[in-house]
Design a protein around this motif. Structure first.
Motif, PDB file in Angstrom:
ATOM      1  N   ILE A 187      -2.659   0.997  69.876  1.00  0.00           N
ATOM      2  CA  ILE A 187      -2.747   1.747  68.628  1.00  0.00           C
ATOM      3  C   ILE A 187      -1.387   2.335  68.281  1.00  0.00           C
ATOM      4  CG2 ILE A 187      -3.677   3.830  67.519  1.00  0.00           C
ATOM      5  CD1 ILE A 187      -6.325   3.267  68.803  1.00  0.00           C
ATOM      6  N   LEU A 188      -0.951   2.074  67.064  1.00  0.00           N
ATOM      7  CA  LEU A 188       0.199   2.758  66.486  1.00  0.00           C
ATOM      8  C   LEU A 188      -0.311   3.937  65.671  1.00  0.00           C
ATOM      9  CD1 LEU A 188       2.297  -0.267  65.151  1.00  0.00           C
ATOM     10  CD2 LEU A 188       2.563   0.927  67.335  1.00  0.00           C
ATOM     11  N   ASP A 189       0.273   5.106  65.873  1.00  0.00           N
ATOM     12  CA  ASP A 189      -0.076   6.279  65.078  1.00  0.00           C
ATOM     13  C   ASP A 189       1.012   6.509  64.047  1.00  0.00           C
ATOM     14  OD1 ASP A 189      -2.589   7.186  66.163  1.00  0.00           O
ATOM     15  OD2 ASP A 189      -1.511   7.764  67.976  1.00  0.00           O
ATOM     16  N   LEU A 190       0.605   6.500  62.773  1.00  0.00           N
ATOM     17  CA  LEU A 190       1.547   6.658  61.663  1.00  0.00           C
ATOM     18  C   LEU A 190       1.524   8.112  61.201  1.00  0.00           C
ATOM     19  CD1 LEU A 190       1.126   3.599  61.865  1.00  0.00           C
ATOM     20  CD2 LEU A 190       1.052   3.505  59.367  1.00  0.00           C
ATOM     21  N   HIS A 191       2.654   8.799  61.353  1.00  0.00           N
ATOM     22  CA  HIS A 191       2.761  10.215  61.001  1.00  0.00           C
ATOM     23  C   HIS A 191       3.283  10.299  59.566  1.00  0.00           C
ATOM     24  CE1 HIS A 191       2.204  11.249  65.303  1.00  0.00           C
ATOM     25  NE2 HIS A 191       2.821  10.088  65.476  1.00  0.00           N
ATOM     26  N   LEU A 192       2.344  10.269  58.630  1.00  0.00           N
ATOM     27  CA  LEU A 192       2.684  10.103  57.217  1.00  0.00           C
ATOM     28  C   LEU A 192       2.693  11.415  56.442  1.00  0.00           C
ATOM     29  CD1 LEU A 192       0.535   6.898  56.599  1.00  0.00           C
ATOM     30  CD2 LEU A 192       2.922   7.054  57.353  1.00  0.00           C
TER      31      LEU A 192
END
Length: 260
Positions: A187-192
């Protein structure tokens, strides 16, 4: 035992309890993953034991499957079920249109498949999960292990053209190793920070090679049940445009709280 619960856990419990009351005899029900969904599974198990409720549950993770069996719910696979009457699950964030971010527990791939195979999806949440704009919670993106660093770079490049405030992308870890989902992926976590156009982002993300699925649930949730620590419950139905106020009692059996 319920008096020992924190206000946030009481909020989760009453939302789960109210949603579990929507389940009717003979239904095939998608069982979500996460702390709030775990309350719902326990509530359904209580109904199975106390009322003789007969349902078939399709879990969205191995841990939900284990809990469902433990509390007496018959567990079947989605392919066996074919189509579901209802899915009840939690969310990490939801907005006014009932768009969601899910995947904090790493199960959003199975959760999205199960929810999409249901006549209705009900989300159970505490008030802190409601946001004006999605994105404060990191957006999970499931990717295959092969070439995941390349996939991360492609995702970072894609984000340059998206309406988001942040663009940091991190691999989710489990100790010293990357987290592994039930499907064997990472899983990549995107800190948007803020997502200006969730629908566009959901579509574009899934075009990136190596991406399996993202945690944006767009036009999938039908109803959200918001629990409060004082027992109040609010039901919002996006299709009907209705809001219903209710309240739940905490007088539950010892069995429901035995592992809390």
């Amino acid at each position: 035992m319920s008096a020992e619960l924190s206000p946030i856990e009481k909020a989760k419990f009453v939302a789960a309890k109210r949603a579990s009351d929507m389940v009717e005899n003979g239904m095939k029900v998608g069982l979500g993953t996460g702390s709030t969904a775990a309350w719902m599974v326990r509530c359904l198990g209580e109904r199975v034991r106390q009322e003789g409720l007969k349902i078939k549950g399709v879990p969205t993770s191995t841990r939900t499957a284990d809990l469902a069996r433990e509390v007496g719910i018959e567990v079947i696979a989605l392919d066996e079920a074919g189509w579901l009457d209802l899915t009840i699950d939690g969310a990490d964030e939801f907005d006014a249109e009932l768009n969601l971010i899910k995947g904090g527990g790493g199960a959003h791939l199975q959760e999205k498949i199960v929810a999409s195979a249901s006549d209705r999806m009900v989300v159970i949440a505490d008030p802190a999960k409601e946001v004006a704009h999605l994105g404060a919670f990191p957006l999970p993106v499931e990717v295959i292990p092969f070439g995941w660093k390349t996939t991360r770079k492609l995702v970072e490049e894609m984000l340059e053209g998206m309406d988001v405030l942040g663009r940091d992308v991190t691999i989710r870890m489990n100790g010293a190793m990357p987290f592994v989902t039930d499907e064997g992926n990472h899983i990549l976590d995107l800190h948007l920070l803020r997502i200006g156009n969730p629908r566009q982002l959901a579509l574009v993300l899934n075009q990136v090679p190596g991406v399996v699925e993202n945690g944006l649930f767009i036009d999938i949730c039908d109803t959200v049940v918001i629990g409060h620590g004082d027992g109040r419950v609010e039901l919002r139905d996006v299709a009907a445009g209705s809001v219903q106020q209710d309240s739940m009692e905490f007088a539950e059996s010892e069995n429901l709280f035995k592992d809390v």
